[in-house]
Write a protein that holds these residues in place. Sequence first.
Motif, short mmCIF file in Angstrom:
data_model
loop_
_atom_site.label_atom_id
_atom_site.label_comp_id
_atom_site.label_asym_id
_atom_site.label_seq_id
_atom_site.Cartn_x
_atom_site.Cartn_y
_atom_site.Cartn_z
N GLN A 74 8.78 0.72 -13.87
CA GLN A 74 10.18 0.85 -14.34
C GLN A 74 11.15 0.24 -13.34
OE1 GLN A 74 10.38 5.00 -15.28
NE2 GLN A 74 10.89 4.62 -17.40
N GLU A 75 10.93 0.55 -12.06
CA GLU A 75 11.80 0.01 -11.02
C GLU A 75 11.76 -1.51 -11.00
OE1 GLU A 75 10.53 1.83 -7.38
OE2 GLU A 75 11.32 3.80 -7.95
N LEU A 76 10.58 -2.07 -11.20
CA LEU A 76 10.42 -3.52 -11.12
C LEU A 76 10.71 -4.20 -12.47
CD1 LEU A 76 7.02 -3.59 -9.19
CD2 LEU A 76 9.26 -4.03 -8.21
N GLY A 77 10.88 -3.38 -13.53
CA GLY A 77 11.12 -3.95 -14.85
C GLY A 77 9.89 -4.65 -15.44
N THR A 78 8.70 -4.21 -15.01
CA THR A 78 7.46 -4.83 -15.49
C THR A 78 7.06 -4.25 -16.84
OG1 THR A 78 6.81 -4.78 -13.16
CG2 THR A 78 5.10 -5.39 -14.73
N ALA A 79 6.62 -5.11 -17.75
CA ALA A 79 6.05 -4.60 -19.01
C ALA A 79 4.60 -4.20 -18.73
CB ALA A 79 6.08 -5.70 -20.07
N LEU B 216 0.83 -1.21 0.00
CA LEU B 216 0.00 0.00 0.00
C LEU B 216 0.86 1.25 0.00
CD1 LEU B 216 -2.96 -0.95 2.38
CD2 LEU B 216 -3.08 -0.53 -0.07
N GLU B 217 1.98 1.20 0.71
CA GLU B 217 2.91 2.34 0.70
C GLU B 217 3.47 2.53 -0.70
OE1 GLU B 217 5.69 1.44 3.78
OE2 GLU B 217 4.49 2.44 5.33
N GLU B 218 3.85 1.39 -1.31
CA GLU B 218 4.40 1.40 -2.66
C GLU B 218 3.40 2.01 -3.64
OE1 GLU B 218 5.04 -2.38 -4.86
OE2 GLU B 218 6.86 -2.38 -3.66
N ALA B 219 2.10 1.70 -3.42
CA ALA B 219 1.05 2.22 -4.31
C ALA B 219 0.74 3.68 -4.01
CB ALA B 219 -0.21 1.37 -4.17
N GLY B 220 1.50 4.25 -3.06
CA GLY B 220 1.37 5.69 -2.81
C GLY B 220 0.28 6.06 -1.82
#
Length: 554
Positions: A207-212, A141-145
């Motif tokens: 971008q950080e996770l390299g996810t398409a 949840l923190e990651e999702a802002g």
Amino acid sequence: MTNDQHTPLLELEDLHIAFESSTGTVEAVRGANLKIYPGQSVAIVGESGSGKSTTAMSIIGLLPGTGKVTKGSIKFNGTDITALNDKQMQEYRGSMIGLVPQDPMSNLNPVWKIGTQIKEALRANNVVSASEMDQRVTELLEEAGLPDAQRRAKQYPHEFSGGMRQRALIGMGLAARPKLLIADEPTSALDVTVQKRILDHLGTLTQELGTAVLFITHDLGLAAERAEHLVVMHRGRIVESGPSLEILRDPQHPYTQRLVDAAPSLASSRIQSAKAQGRAADGLLVAEHDITTDDVIRVENLTKVFDVRGAKGAKKELRAVDDVTFGLREGTTLAIVGESGSGKSTVANMVLKLLEPTSGRVLYKGKDITTLNDKETFDMRRKLQVVFQNPYGSLDPMFSIYRCIEEPLLVHKVGNRKQREARVAELLDMVAMPRSAMRRYPNELSGGQRQRIAVARALALEPEVVVLDEAVSALDVLVQHQILQLLTELQDELKLSYLFITHDLAVVRQTADEVVVMEKGRLVERGTTDELFTNAQQEYTRDLINSVPGLGLL
């Protein structure tokens, strides 16, 4: 299986998808080819019914109803996943391919706490051990802002705003660190400023996770701003694909050209550059009205206070509208803009006399409407009409289109039966709908057609003022463009005055003469549209303008 940057992560080859209906087979996707590489961002753009969401749902094995892949293949990491059964598909769903669905309201369970729903996603994908679960939920949840994530995890969806719900869904979609994230119209229900924050955040995170990322959207400006590669779909086929900016600046297919012309954010962009170069923007609905006319509506020191329950049931007051003053000049369009909760719809409801002001007054042609008796109010209703946001909720499903449009004429006892029939036919012509539509029912029409009927109904009594409450925000860009053009033509022809309530500044740029900006109930800025776009005084207004997707791309 290993995956280098030159091997596609996802590959669709000659994909055909069909649905069985009572009238036979409907082909929804016809021969689609698409490649997505690791870490790449791709957007599929098209209007409703173009097949874009069907394509996305087939990738994650969630085709609705009778939908089936009838030909071709979907390869993920080199494996054809079209033939997998549901149990095998679950290996991919969530852990390899994540999804952020469109409507945050219907995609969260209302009776489960947010944290519980994220745990469910983690459990389904065996991401972390039971003892680390709570810690991981907070991190996601923190990651999702979402600030104060630990407390937020214990809340229910109804305690979240739309933007917060969408962030929670992004958290869930990325919970298992998938290699591909499908974002299906992830921000269509949100304000532009919230949309920008969420998309910025999603961009940084992936971008950080390299996810398409595969975006599904009907907003070309948004697609071009957020994705490196664009794929344009029309009636089940891919008609054009290539690098985003190339397609935007030089669309080859006639359908893509129409999309580029219609996208409100790109049209705003063209108006901006045309104004800068001192020439007329070709083919755009730039309203240039004489601004010296009288006010047909005048709002003075308007205030609306609601009694609300605060924490622990204590009585509290909410100042939804706080001392607002402005005028709508005859024959022009005034836009009231602001984020959700800024008070703009409350102002509209007081102008329409659907809400009583707490203090202040609304003048219609110099007369205070709050002092009108029932008969005078009834007569005034003829002159003040409204078109609401939702074309699905504002027409009675039990009424034929004829009855929907005839109803105001009946209520106000206008004409005999024959005259009313002639008037309904005339109104259908006005909004460019065939007369045969009279016998149909709202559920047989598309959203854009319903909105045309709502416009026809609003014009039935020959009003002078029409309040447009987010009247195009639920529509695809091409349909939106048609309705805006229709409104502009009708305004010139019938000398109408429009009060346009919206959160979409791209639309305002194309249609409004003057703009009033609201924030938290207060009027924070006002001016002509040109003044506002070229020289906004308030940071809040500049944020609203800068959040319009695709504004700087042309």
